[in-house]
Design an enzyme around this catalytic site. Structure first.
Site, PDB file in Angstrom:
ATOM      1  N   LYS A  76       0.842  -1.202   0.000  1.00 14.85           N
ATOM      2  CA  LYS A  76       0.000   0.000   0.000  1.00 14.85           C
ATOM      3  C   LYS A  76       0.879   1.256   0.000  1.00 14.85           C
ATOM      4  CE  LYS A  76      -3.722  -2.480   2.241  1.00 14.85           C
ATOM      5  NZ  LYS A  76      -4.285  -2.962   3.515  1.00 14.85           N
ATOM      6  N   GLN A 129      -4.462  -1.718   9.799  1.00 13.31           N
ATOM      7  CA  GLN A 129      -4.367  -3.031   9.151  1.00 13.31           C
ATOM      8  C   GLN A 129      -4.958  -4.125  10.042  1.00 13.31           C
ATOM      9  OE1 GLN A 129      -3.199  -3.650   5.926  1.00 13.31           O
ATOM     10  NE2 GLN A 129      -4.023  -5.679   6.340  1.00 13.31           N
ATOM     11  N   ASP A 189     -11.371   2.545   4.425  1.00 15.30           N
ATOM     12  CA  ASP A 189     -11.721   1.119   4.352  1.00 15.30           C
ATOM     13  C   ASP A 189     -13.237   0.924   4.336  1.00 15.30           C
ATOM     14  OD1 ASP A 189      -9.711  -0.702   4.051  1.00 15.30           O
ATOM     15  OD2 ASP A 189      -9.250  -0.888   6.187  1.00 15.30           O
TER      16      ASP A 189
END
Ligand code: NDP
Length: 296
Positions: free
Chosen positions: A52, A96, A119
């Site tokens: 990422k 994460q 997200d």
């Protein structure tokens, strides 16, 4: 033989559009910024965070990688999230998953500023998805699946889509997204899961099958009607003595047999995976654009 839907090629197309948008934002002195927070040292999570960060840099985004020790407490992590919420150079924040067991992930997600929740897991963004509100953030994998289908000129409108899996990361938001009332969706969606009866009968009635259950090779030719579209979200490690790593990656679909029956199919790897990260970048740019809209 099915046509192969190449996620890498489609992701590149997404990046072409994003580069243009990023350049436009930079002309207004805005560099979209993404903070990725990793707690602990899980090797798979570490690899995801690395890729990422790398993609942010390739696109010229501001990237902040926060690597915190596994001993980080819930309070310490919440404090870091608060700092990022208040940081005007950061437009998107991602913690994460999965964090170490002592961390309450739900509480962390709720602590995120929903305007930075790229997200799309914050309850406010889940609500926006349910409400067909385009200002919200949709989770990256479902968004990537929709984009794959659109870019492949597969008609979702009016199609019967069967989603296998009902997780909050993939199955459930995907079902909500594809049943939205707009031209990019309008699907008739059925969701099946581990308690579904007559699963193969249901999947055989699908125009589009999307498998997201985490079981290697689960979807067989018998689950698929001739000419259906098959999207494989699964990423599973399968033991493979012939591979140097001792394993290979396999999807939820038995590719060899299903590709003989489907009209189009995504491979694993190289299908949905590259789209997930492309949509994370896209959500970060969207967050920056929306923040700018608010500031002006
Ligand atoms: P979860 O384990 O959270 O959810 C799996 C879902 O599949 C559950 O709803 C479960 O049902 C259902 N399921 C499990 N076994 C069966 C079965 N035998 N028959 C029918 N349904 C079943 O997984 P995720 O949604 O997080 O991930 C799914 C897959 O997608 C994984 O392989 C994961 O690695 C991959 N993935 C890939 C991404 C990408 O970028 N390509 C991103 C995210 C995930 P129930 O609810 O009843 O337990």
């Amino acid at each position: 033989m099915a046509k192969l839907i190449d996620g890498r090629v489609i992701a590149e197309k997404v990046y072409v559009d994003l580069r243009r948008e990023i350049a436009e934002l930079k002309e207004k002195d805005v560099t979209p910024g993404l903070a990725v927070v990793l707690v602990g040292d899980d090797p798979a999570s570490r690899a995801y965070v690395r890729s990422k960060d790398k993609m942010c840099r390739e696109l010229g985004l501001h990237s902040l990688k926060l690597e915190l020790p596994a001993s980080t407490t819930q309070t310490e992590l919440l404090n870091r999230v608060e700092e990022l919420n208040a940081d005007s150079a950061i437009h998107g924040i991602l913690v994460q998953s999965p964090p170490p067991a002592h961390i309450d992930e739900t509480a962390i997600v709720r602590a995120l500023d929903p305007r930075k929740d790229v997200d799309g897991f914050h309850p406010e963004n889940v609500a926006r998805l349910v409400l067909d509100d385009p200002c919200g953030f949709v989770p990256c994998t479902p968004l990537g699946v929709q984009r794959l289908l659109i870019e492949s000129k597969i008609n979702i409108n009016g199609a019967h889509v069967v989603v296998l899996g009902r997780s909050m990361i993939v199955g459930k938001p995907l079902a909500l997204l594809l049943m939205q009332k707009n031209e990019k969706a309008n699907a008739t969606v059925t969701v099946v899961h581990s308690r579904s009866r007559d699963l193969a009968d249901i999947t055989r009635s699908a125009d589009i099958i999307i498998a997201a259950i985490g079981r290697a090779g689960f979807v067989k030719a018998d689950h698929v009607r001739e000419g259906a579209i098959v999207v494989d979200v699964g990423i599973n490690r399968v033991e493979d003595a012939a591979s140097q790593r001792g394993y290979r990656l396999a999807g939820d679909v038995a590719f060899d047999e299903v590709s003989k029956k489907a009209s189009a199919i995504t491979p694993v790897p190289g299908g949905v995976g590259p789209m997930t990260i492309a949509m994370l970048m896209s959500n970060t740019v969207k967050a920056a654009r929306q923040a700018l809209g608010k500031a002006t």
